[in-house]
Design a protein around this motif. Sequence first.
Motif, short mmCIF file in Angstrom:
data_model
loop_
_atom_site.label_atom_id
_atom_site.label_comp_id
_atom_site.label_asym_id
_atom_site.label_seq_id
_atom_site.Cartn_x
_atom_site.Cartn_y
_atom_site.Cartn_z
N GLN A 66 58.55 -58.40 78.30
CA GLN A 66 58.56 -58.23 80.60
C GLN A 66 59.00 -59.62 80.76
OE1 GLN A 66 56.85 -54.87 81.57
NE2 GLN A 66 56.28 -54.19 80.48
N LEU A 67 58.76 -60.56 80.19
CA LEU A 67 58.89 -62.07 80.76
C LEU A 67 59.80 -61.51 81.64
CD1 LEU A 67 58.25 -64.51 77.79
CD2 LEU A 67 56.93 -64.27 79.71
N GLN A 68 61.41 -61.70 81.85
CA GLN A 68 62.67 -61.03 82.22
C GLN A 68 62.21 -60.69 83.48
OE1 GLN A 68 65.72 -62.33 81.40
NE2 GLN A 68 66.34 -62.02 83.49
N SER A 69 61.65 -59.51 83.58
CA SER A 69 61.63 -59.21 84.88
C SER A 69 60.53 -59.85 86.42
CB SER A 69 60.88 -57.41 84.54
OG SER A 69 59.46 -57.75 84.36
N PHE A 70 59.57 -60.25 85.48
CA PHE A 70 58.40 -61.98 85.38
C PHE A 70 59.51 -62.84 86.73
CE2 PHE A 70 55.38 -65.21 85.12
CZ PHE A 70 55.10 -64.79 85.83
N SER A 71 60.13 -63.39 85.24
CA SER A 71 60.96 -64.50 85.24
C SER A 71 62.09 -64.10 87.21
CB SER A 71 61.42 -65.11 84.65
OG SER A 71 62.88 -65.93 85.21
N GLU A 72 62.21 -62.95 86.96
CA GLU A 72 63.38 -62.30 87.99
C GLU A 72 62.53 -62.53 89.66
OE1 GLU A 72 64.89 -59.28 87.13
OE2 GLU A 72 66.02 -59.94 85.51
N ALA A 73 61.22 -61.93 89.76
CA ALA A 73 60.20 -62.38 90.64
C ALA A 73 59.81 -63.71 90.63
CB ALA A 73 58.86 -61.83 90.00
N LEU A 74 59.90 -64.63 89.82
CA LEU A 74 59.33 -66.30 90.34
C LEU A 74 60.35 -66.53 91.37
CD1 LEU A 74 57.20 -67.24 87.26
CD2 LEU A 74 56.53 -66.05 89.60
N ASP A 75 61.80 -65.93 90.77
CA ASP A 75 62.97 -66.18 91.30
C ASP A 75 63.31 -65.82 92.59
OD1 ASP A 75 65.99 -67.95 90.48
OD2 ASP A 75 66.53 -65.84 91.49
N ARG A 76 62.86 -64.94 92.71
CA ARG A 76 63.24 -64.35 94.37
C ARG A 76 61.69 -65.27 95.61
NH1 ARG A 76 64.02 -60.21 90.98
NH2 ARG A 76 61.36 -58.80 91.64
N ASP A 77 60.77 -64.84 94.63
CA ASP A 77 59.90 -66.42 95.70
C ASP A 77 60.48 -67.53 95.85
OD1 ASP A 77 57.59 -63.95 95.02
OD2 ASP A 77 56.42 -64.94 93.64
N ALA A 78 61.28 -67.87 94.50
CA ALA A 78 61.67 -69.69 94.71
C ALA A 78 62.41 -69.54 96.21
CB ALA A 78 62.39 -69.95 93.90
N LYS A 79 63.07 -68.27 95.76
CA LYS A 79 64.04 -68.46 97.42
C LYS A 79 64.22 -68.71 98.60
CE LYS A 79 67.80 -67.45 93.91
NZ LYS A 79 69.37 -66.41 93.02
N SER A 80 62.95 -67.55 98.11
CA SER A 80 62.17 -67.33 99.42
C SER A 80 61.85 -68.40 100.30
CB SER A 80 61.97 -65.76 99.76
OG SER A 80 61.75 -64.74 99.20
N ALA A 81 60.95 -69.02 99.45
CA ALA A 81 60.19 -70.24 100.01
C ALA A 81 61.45 -71.40 100.12
CB ALA A 81 59.94 -70.37 98.99
N CYS A 82 62.45 -71.74 99.41
CA CYS A 82 63.48 -72.82 99.75
C CYS A 82 64.17 -72.06 101.15
CB CYS A 82 64.80 -72.57 98.65
SG CYS A 82 63.78 -73.19 97.43
N MET A 83 64.45 -71.00 101.65
CA MET A 83 64.61 -70.26 102.83
C MET A 83 64.00 -70.99 104.09
SD MET A 83 67.66 -68.70 104.90
CE MET A 83 68.37 -67.84 103.22
N LEU A 84 62.84 -70.37 103.75
CA LEU A 84 61.12 -70.86 104.55
C LEU A 84 61.37 -72.47 105.05
CD1 LEU A 84 59.15 -68.12 104.21
CD2 LEU A 84 60.28 -68.32 106.19
N LEU A 85 60.98 -73.30 104.05
CA LEU A 85 61.32 -74.95 103.91
C LEU A 85 62.76 -75.02 104.67
CD1 LEU A 85 59.99 -75.20 100.64
CD2 LEU A 85 58.97 -75.11 102.66
N SER A 86 63.21 -74.49 104.43
CA SER A 86 65.09 -75.49 105.30
C SER A 86 64.66 -75.20 106.53
CB SER A 86 65.94 -75.02 104.44
OG SER A 86 66.28 -73.61 105.05
N ARG A 87 64.22 -74.21 106.91
CA ARG A 87 64.34 -74.26 108.33
C ARG A 87 63.37 -74.90 109.05
NH1 ARG A 87 64.94 -67.25 108.24
NH2 ARG A 87 66.72 -67.07 107.99
N GLY A 88 62.23 -75.38 108.01
CA GLY A 88 61.40 -76.05 108.91
C GLY A 88 60.16 -75.55 109.32
#
Length: 219
Positions: free
Chosen positions: A197-219
């Motif tokens: 089930q590594l693939q589904s876990f990797s996808e969850a981390l990818d979503r976390d990272a994209k959310s973080a990038c969105m928030l960090l880009s806004r300052g």
Amino acid sequence: MDQTQNKAREIDLVAEKAFEIQSNPGQRFSELVVRLFVECKFIQGHSVFWLSDKDEEAAERLVCHQGGGFRPYNSYTKRHHYLSEAKKVAKLFATTKSPEQDPFYKALNQVLNAQVSMKGQQLAVIDGSTSTVGGVLNYPVIVCSTFDGVYATDFLSHAEPTPLQENFQLEVQYAYANSAGSVRDEYFLIDIVEFAQLQSFSEALDRDAKSACMLLSRG
């Protein structure tokens, strides 16, 4: 380095991946780094985990203190996989092996010790000459060869254990001595992931990272 015993502790893998943080024209290029502290375990015998409700307040504080721009009462924060998945978490466990040989006991100590010991250290994936670190998301992870023989039961009931089939989280209050010799007591969530089930876990981390990038880009 294990600060309590002043000797090295091995860990199977420290993995890093960088994600670009969108910036305004004229701003220096920055990146978010996702860093995993991974122990891989070949599962033999039987293990039982006692599940109970996750401490949602502590989990949200953990997410917000990670360094990915997450804030309380924010919809992106609520999407972090620590908060959006698995309302029940493992609190206790037992196996057929002795404590010294127990794969989960050793693994949780190794991943958490590695994470606290490497806090603030140089990130291998970032080239400081071309980009800066905009944030870091750290994840302690135990990867199991299989969940065959891994069972769960409710912490507050006397129900018979049932097979665990999905990735889950282990909730830990971890006490350790930091580099200054001060004793710390911190809340952690450890992802326990089946190899299949590594693939589904990797996808969850990818979503976390994209959310973080969105928030960090806004300052």
